[in-house]
Design an enzyme around this catalytic site. Structure first.
Site, PDB file in Angstrom:
ATOM      1  N   ASP A   1      -5.505   0.783 -17.648  1.00  0.00           N
ATOM      2  CA  ASP A   1      -6.356   1.079 -16.495  1.00  0.00           C
ATOM      3  C   ASP A   1      -6.963  -0.101 -15.753  1.00  0.00           C
ATOM      4  O   ASP A   1      -6.911  -0.170 -14.542  1.00  0.00           O
ATOM      5  CB  ASP A   1      -7.523   1.975 -16.926  1.00  0.00           C
ATOM      6  CG  ASP A   1      -7.060   3.262 -17.586  1.00  0.00           C
ATOM      7  OD1 ASP A   1      -5.854   3.442 -17.809  1.00  0.00           O
ATOM      8  OD2 ASP A   1      -7.926   4.106 -17.890  1.00  0.00           O
TER       9      ASP A   1
ATOM     10  N   GLU B   1     -10.204   3.447 -30.545  1.00  0.00           N
ATOM     11  CA  GLU B   1      -9.357   3.379 -29.347  1.00  0.00           C
ATOM     12  C   GLU B   1      -8.815   1.960 -29.126  1.00  0.00           C
ATOM     13  O   GLU B   1      -7.641   1.779 -28.800  1.00  0.00           O
ATOM     14  CB  GLU B   1     -10.188   3.841 -28.139  1.00  0.00           C
ATOM     15  CG  GLU B   1      -9.418   4.032 -26.860  1.00  0.00           C
ATOM     16  CD  GLU B   1     -10.344   4.472 -25.713  1.00  0.00           C
ATOM     17  OE1 GLU B   1     -11.585   4.520 -25.904  1.00  0.00           O
ATOM     18  OE2 GLU B   1      -9.819   4.758 -24.631  1.00  0.00           O
TER      19      GLU B   1
HETATM   20  C1  GLC Z   1      -7.549   5.765 -21.065  1.00  0.00           C
HETATM   21  C2  GLC Z   1      -6.342   4.859 -21.293  1.00  0.00           C
HETATM   22  C3  GLC Z   1      -5.073   5.607 -20.960  1.00  0.00           C
HETATM   23  C4  GLC Z   1      -5.024   6.882 -21.797  1.00  0.00           C
HETATM   24  C5  GLC Z   1      -6.294   7.722 -21.602  1.00  0.00           C
HETATM   25  C6  GLC Z   1      -6.388   8.874 -22.572  1.00  0.00           C
HETATM   26  O1  GLC Z   1      -7.670   6.111 -19.720  1.00  0.00           O
HETATM   27  O2  GLC Z   1      -6.455   3.697 -20.535  1.00  0.00           O
HETATM   28  O3  GLC Z   1      -3.943   4.814 -21.189  1.00  0.00           O
HETATM   29  O4  GLC Z   1      -3.911   7.627 -21.491  1.00  0.00           O
HETATM   30  O5  GLC Z   1      -7.433   6.928 -21.813  1.00  0.00           O
HETATM   31  O6  GLC Z   1      -6.344   8.406 -23.885  1.00  0.00           O
END
Ligand code: GLC
Length: 437
Positions: free
Chosen positions: A168, A402
């Protein structure tokens, strides 16, 4: 020890399971996410094949009539996430399905995930009927990408939003944000209620993210208008590597299923994609693949962990792969004194590297898994072992967070990982690392 790790991973997937799909993280990400479901299906395949099938079937419930597969499928209401279905407003597109979704996508992992599932469970009598059921939908997504996301016919598809990259807030976009003058929206952010703001993207970045969505809504998510006008239009090495790997898997599966016309189309697409990827995205000085800013017609010559995902997709020839692997092992990602755990998500020698902030430096387990498979494919044995060992070390010490700080010095002091706890793909891919020989 390893047994308890796989039991913990299994418990996380069980807790995050919601009648047909798995949330990436309770509270923080309360819906189904596109590329998460692919990685998560690999975890379920080891535990319960039916659930792996359901995960994919639920993802496809969000597919649009033009083949597009969105990045979020809002199966259920929830007020713990921003921007939710009312902001993303997929109903503005004539192609959207009844179920609300986002109007942007994520890296196309589905094809190669189906390939992994087939390799794992080909002897199971449920496998071929399942593949027969989902194959055309997976193909249709690729047809959408090549038809609507490749305006110059290069075989390299673009992303039009940073969330489409999956990474992101990588510093790669900083120079694109500089070209934009997004309004100062009032943001109703929920992520910072769950996670320390210093570990998440800034408010200014979020304003750009929302601005792009508002623009796309004003075009009713029309691809031709987006291609013509979006200030963000990028050929991303990770996204295109996923597409190439998925093409290859759909070619193999298509032969098994007797879908020969589709196989021949996929072969044409893939040959062109690989050629352009090698010619246009490789940076011989950095010895990795970089992003191309299609809107401003310039390469973005910086390295991130995405720069090496081409190895997973078998894109470079042996000589180039050797050059990349050698540079990776001796270069900034491990550090001259080996001061980093593998693998930082952004070049640690860059001024923009931030080891705590989301995709600006921390380690992410899905990228580690892709790099692990990439190094293994080219028989880079030391790196293969090292990235697997570092990944399992992090899971054992901190649990299934995460993302993680890559600095070994910091690791001596820390007791927690970063971002969401009990994160589904961290659990699913650890299971795969432990169980898939
Ligand atoms: C965040 C991450 C993305 C992922 C999402 C859900 O936005 O950057 O890659 O898919 O979370 O886990």
């Amino acid at each position: 020890m390893q047994q308890s790790l796989s039991i913990e991973a299994k418990n996380i997937l069980e807790n995050n399971w919601r009648q047909g799909f798995t949330v990436p993280c309770e509270g923080l990400y309360p819906f189904q996410w596109h590329w998460d479901s692919g990685f998560i299906a690999l975890g379920w395949m080891h535990l319960d094949l039916e659930r792996a099938f359901k995960e994919i079937q639920s993802l496809l419930k969000g597919q649009w009539k033009n083949g597009f597969i969105p990045h979020i499928i809002f199966h259920n209401p929830s007020d713990s996430y921003f921007p939710g279905p009312e902001v993303q407003a997929s109903h503005l597109s004539p192609f959207a399905p009844e179920i609300p979704t986002s109007g942007i996508t994520q890296p196309p992992v589905l094809g190669w995930v189906l390939g992994e599932m087939y390799a794992f469970a080909k002897a199971d009598s449920r496998m071929l009927p399942f593949l027969n059921e989902v194959y055309d939908a997976a193909y249709h997504f690729h047809e959408y990408l090549y038809t609507h996301r490749d305006p110059k016919g290069e075989g390299l598809v673009y992303i039009c939003h940073n969330w489409e990259a999956g990474t992101d807030n990588t510093p790669v976009w900083d120079s694109i944000w500089d070209t934009m003058d997004s309004p100062e929206y009032d943001l109703d952010r929920k992520d910072n209620l769950h996670i320390a703001a210093s570990h998440r993207p800034s408010n200014r970045e979020y304003q750009h993210y929302i601005h792009l969505i508002e623009l796309f809504k004003s075009y009713a998510y029309d691809d031709a208008l987006i291609a013509e006008k979006s200030p963000f239009l990028v050929q991303d090495p990770l996204f295109n590597a996923m597409l190439i790997a998925s093409n290859a898997a759909l070619i193999d599966l298509g032969r098994i299923l007797g879908k020969l016309e589709k196989v021949s189309q996929l072969e044409q697409w893939n040959a062109q994609s690989k050629k352009s990827y090698n010619q246009k995205l490789y940076d011989p000085e950095l010895k990795g693949y970089v992003y191309y800013d299609l809107r401003n017609d310039r390469a973005l010559p910086v390295l991130s962990s995405s720069s090496f995902t081409a190895l997973f997709a078998g894109i470079p020839d042996k000589n180039r792969a050797f050059e990349m692997i050698e540079a990776f092992a001796k270069g900034p990602f491990s550090g001259k004194q080996k001061e980093f755990l593998l693998c930082a998500s952004f070049d640690p020698s860059s001024n923009s590297f931030d080891p705590k902030r989301y995709w600006r430096g921390p380690i992410w387990i899905n990228l580690n898994w892709l790099l692990y498979r990439g190094f293994r494919k080219y028989a880079a044995l030391e790196l293969t072992e090292q990235i697997k060992a570092d990944t399992l070390y992090l899971m054992k010490k901190y649990g299934f967070y995460e993302y993680f700080d890559p600095r070994k010095e910091q690791d001596k002091k820390l007791t927690q990982g970063y971002g969401g706890k009990n994160f589904s793909w961290s659990a699913a891919l650890t299971l795969d690392l432990l169980l898939n020989k």
